[in-house]
Motif scaffolding. Structure first.
Motif, mmCIF file in Angstrom:
data_model
loop_
_atom_site.group_PDB
_atom_site.id
_atom_site.type_symbol
_atom_site.label_atom_id
_atom_site.label_comp_id
_atom_site.label_asym_id
_atom_site.label_seq_id
_atom_site.Cartn_x
_atom_site.Cartn_y
_atom_site.Cartn_z
ATOM 1 N N GLY A 94 -31.443 -33.188 34.162
ATOM 2 C CA GLY A 94 -32.827 -33.236 34.624
ATOM 3 C C GLY A 94 -33.355 -34.631 34.865
ATOM 4 N N HIS A 95 -32.895 -35.598 34.059
ATOM 5 C CA HIS A 95 -33.359 -36.975 34.229
ATOM 6 C C HIS A 95 -32.675 -37.658 35.405
ATOM 7 C CE1 HIS A 95 -29.638 -37.229 32.011
ATOM 8 N NE2 HIS A 95 -29.593 -38.531 32.166
ATOM 9 N N LEU A 96 -31.624 -37.025 35.940
ATOM 10 C CA LEU A 96 -30.889 -37.604 37.061
ATOM 11 C C LEU A 96 -31.146 -36.872 38.371
ATOM 12 C CD1 LEU A 96 -27.392 -37.939 35.326
ATOM 13 C CD2 LEU A 96 -29.155 -39.694 35.496
ATOM 14 N N TRP A 97 -31.358 -35.574 38.266
ATOM 15 C CA TRP A 97 -31.334 -34.748 39.460
ATOM 16 C C TRP A 97 -32.190 -33.509 39.235
ATOM 17 C CZ3 TRP A 97 -26.007 -33.007 41.828
ATOM 18 C CH2 TRP A 97 -26.207 -32.586 43.136
ATOM 19 N N LYS A 98 -33.067 -33.229 40.148
ATOM 20 C CA LYS A 98 -33.877 -32.022 40.059
ATOM 21 C C LYS A 98 -33.072 -30.851 40.610
ATOM 22 C CE LYS A 98 -38.359 -30.029 41.260
ATOM 23 N NZ LYS A 98 -39.640 -30.221 41.977
ATOM 24 N N ILE A 99 -32.708 -29.923 39.744
ATOM 25 C CA ILE A 99 -31.896 -28.780 40.138
ATOM 26 C C ILE A 99 -32.808 -27.679 40.676
ATOM 27 C CG2 ILE A 99 -30.180 -27.097 39.396
ATOM 28 C CD1 ILE A 99 -29.248 -29.967 39.174
ATOM 29 N N ALA A 131 -24.853 -45.482 38.231
ATOM 30 C CA ALA A 131 -25.231 -45.101 36.867
ATOM 31 C C ALA A 131 -25.351 -43.592 36.702
ATOM 32 C CB ALA A 131 -26.550 -45.773 36.484
ATOM 33 N N ASP A 132 -25.885 -42.908 37.719
ATOM 34 C CA ASP A 132 -26.070 -41.462 37.619
ATOM 35 C C ASP A 132 -24.736 -40.724 37.596
ATOM 36 O OD1 ASP A 132 -28.755 -41.910 37.606
ATOM 37 O OD2 ASP A 132 -29.086 -41.367 39.702
ATOM 38 N N LYS A 133 -23.826 -41.110 38.474
ATOM 39 C CA LYS A 133 -22.514 -40.457 38.517
ATOM 40 C C LYS A 133 -21.741 -40.706 37.227
ATOM 41 C CE LYS A 133 -21.973 -40.459 43.550
ATOM 42 N NZ LYS A 133 -21.166 -40.934 44.699
ATOM 43 N N PHE A 134 -21.854 -41.922 36.715
ATOM 44 C CA PHE A 134 -21.189 -42.226 35.453
ATOM 45 C C PHE A 134 -21.791 -41.400 34.316
ATOM 46 C CE2 PHE A 134 -20.927 -44.627 31.484
ATOM 47 C CZ PHE A 134 -19.562 -44.808 31.380
ATOM 48 N N SER A 135 -23.111 -41.243 34.329
ATOM 49 C CA SER A 135 -23.791 -40.491 33.268
ATOM 50 C C SER A 135 -23.376 -39.025 33.269
ATOM 51 C CB SER A 135 -25.309 -40.603 33.434
ATOM 52 O OG SER A 135 -25.734 -41.935 33.254
ATOM 53 N N ILE A 136 -23.170 -38.457 34.463
ATOM 54 C CA ILE A 136 -22.751 -37.060 34.540
ATOM 55 C C ILE A 136 -21.365 -36.891 33.925
ATOM 56 C CG2 ILE A 136 -22.027 -35.250 36.154
ATOM 57 C CD1 ILE A 136 -24.412 -36.068 37.892
ATOM 58 N N ARG A 137 -20.467 -37.809 34.212
ATOM 59 C CA ARG A 137 -19.144 -37.740 33.582
ATOM 60 C C ARG A 137 -19.260 -37.908 32.068
ATOM 61 N NH1 ARG A 137 -17.655 -39.078 38.607
ATOM 62 N NH2 ARG A 137 -15.781 -38.008 39.332
ATOM 63 N N LEU A 138 -20.145 -38.782 31.665
ATOM 64 C CA LEU A 138 -20.348 -39.003 30.235
ATOM 65 C C LEU A 138 -20.804 -37.721 29.542
ATOM 66 C CD1 LEU A 138 -20.288 -41.295 28.105
ATOM 67 C CD2 LEU A 138 -22.717 -41.633 28.559
ATOM 68 N N ALA A 139 -21.578 -36.904 30.243
ATOM 69 C CA ALA A 139 -22.060 -35.647 29.671
ATOM 70 C C ALA A 139 -20.916 -34.688 29.353
ATOM 71 C CB ALA A 139 -23.051 -34.983 30.632
ATOM 72 N N PHE A 140 -19.761 -34.888 30.018
ATOM 73 C CA PHE A 140 -18.612 -34.007 29.807
ATOM 74 C C PHE A 140 -17.414 -34.771 29.244
ATOM 75 C CE2 PHE A 140 -20.998 -32.070 33.386
ATOM 76 C CZ PHE A 140 -21.396 -30.906 32.735
ATOM 77 N N PHE A 141 -17.677 -35.862 28.553
ATOM 78 C CA PHE A 141 -16.607 -36.686 27.987
ATOM 79 C C PHE A 141 -15.724 -35.907 27.019
ATOM 80 C CE2 PHE A 141 -16.675 -41.588 27.997
ATOM 81 C CZ PHE A 141 -16.620 -41.599 29.373
ATOM 82 N N GLN A 142 -16.283 -34.909 26.366
ATOM 83 C CA GLN A 142 -15.500 -34.169 25.372
ATOM 84 C C GLN A 142 -14.292 -33.471 25.994
ATOM 85 O OE1 GLN A 142 -17.250 -30.432 23.935
ATOM 86 N NE2 GLN A 142 -18.941 -30.736 25.376
ATOM 87 N N TYR A 143 -14.324 -33.256 27.306
ATOM 88 C CA TYR A 143 -13.224 -32.570 27.982
ATOM 89 C C TYR A 143 -12.192 -33.540 28.553
ATOM 90 C CZ TYR A 143 -16.560 -28.723 27.742
ATOM 91 O OH TYR A 143 -17.456 -27.775 27.299
ATOM 92 N N MET A 144 -12.367 -34.834 28.315
ATOM 93 C CA MET A 144 -11.436 -35.846 28.808
ATOM 94 C C MET A 144 -10.456 -36.254 27.722
ATOM 95 S SD MET A 144 -13.324 -38.745 31.071
ATOM 96 C CE MET A 144 -14.150 -38.368 32.602
ATOM 97 N N GLU A 145 -9.294 -36.725 28.160
ATOM 98 C CA GLU A 145 -8.353 -37.328 27.226
ATOM 99 C C GLU A 145 -8.949 -38.642 26.709
ATOM 100 O OE1 GLU A 145 -5.485 -36.213 26.037
ATOM 101 O OE2 GLU A 145 -5.739 -34.338 27.150
#
Length: 223
Positions: free
Chosen positions: A37-42, A102-116
């Motif tokens: 929500g802070h990055l993109w209005k869905i 920054a926004d694209k990086f933040s979205i990946r950060l939101a799903f870091f738990q699924y990364m090696e």
């Protein structure tokens, strides 16, 4: 706000949200708003076309319907193909903007738990290096660029520098934590491997050397 490449980013976010659990449209929109929500209005105008695209790729499917007051709601869930697509999108950082934006990086950060862990560490270090380059550039040009400007512009410039420093410090903490996590995981694996490959038991005056669960050697215990 995210604009260019937004379709891929939204698909990544949808697949990541559906990894948590199956959801119907309203629930999915709410979850994405919480995440982004802070990055993109869905909006429904972007959500449902994205779901349709993912359905056409067999990445998402309608699992079942839920009866509502006005109409039935479709419950969407991620498929095995969607799991693979999610992982591809998550680690696809071929474009420099995936690190610098920054926004694209933040979205990946939101799903870091699924990364090696190693991939997480690599992304964090890349982002930190980029911000350090930005800070060095700003510091190198600050005196000449803002020598004759007013105090408000100088204040804005100083504020930007402080934000960069704060982000760098935060990333340094994240990197240190990730490195510790990787080291601990390696130690746990080595310890587990040692226990699996060599177990010594004493039974009835004999020493049994057990390798991978099977007896490899048997020698009398010394008195």
């Amino acid at each position: 706000m995210i604009a260019r490449g937004g379709c891929k980013v939204l698909e990544l976010a949808i697949l990541g949200a559906l990894k948590e659990k199956p959801m119907y449209g309203y629930e999915l929109k709410k979850r994405l708003s919480d995440l982004l929500g802070h990055l993109w209005k869905i909006s429904y105008g972007s959500l449902y076309p994205a779901l349709k695209r993912l359905e056409s790729k067999s990445a998402v499917e309608r699992a079942y319907t839920v009866k509502a007051k006005t109409r039935n709601r479709y419950v969407y869930r991620i498929t095995p193909e969607g799991e693979e697509a999610f992982q591809r999108l998550l680690v696809d950082t071929r474009k420099r903007s995936e690190i610098t934006d920054a926004d694209k990086f933040s979205i990946r950060l939101a799903f870091f738990q699924y990364m090696e862990p190693e991939m997480r560490l690599w992304l964090l270090e890349r982002r930190k290096n980029y911000l350090e380059e930005r800070l060095n550039e700003m510091s190198g040009t600050s005196k000449s660029r803002y020598k004759d400007t007013d105090s408000y512009r100088q204040g804005l410039y100083t504020h930007r520098q402080e934000l960069l420093k704060s982000d760098i410090t935060w990333l340094e903490d994240m990197i240190e934590s990730e490195r510790d996590h990787i080291q601990e995981s390696k130690k746990d694996k080595e310890s587990k491997k040692d226990k699996e490959t060599l177990t010594v038991e004493e039974r009835g005056g004999e020493k049994l050397v057990i390798d991978d669960g099977s007896i490899k050697n048997m020698t009398p215990l010394q008195a």
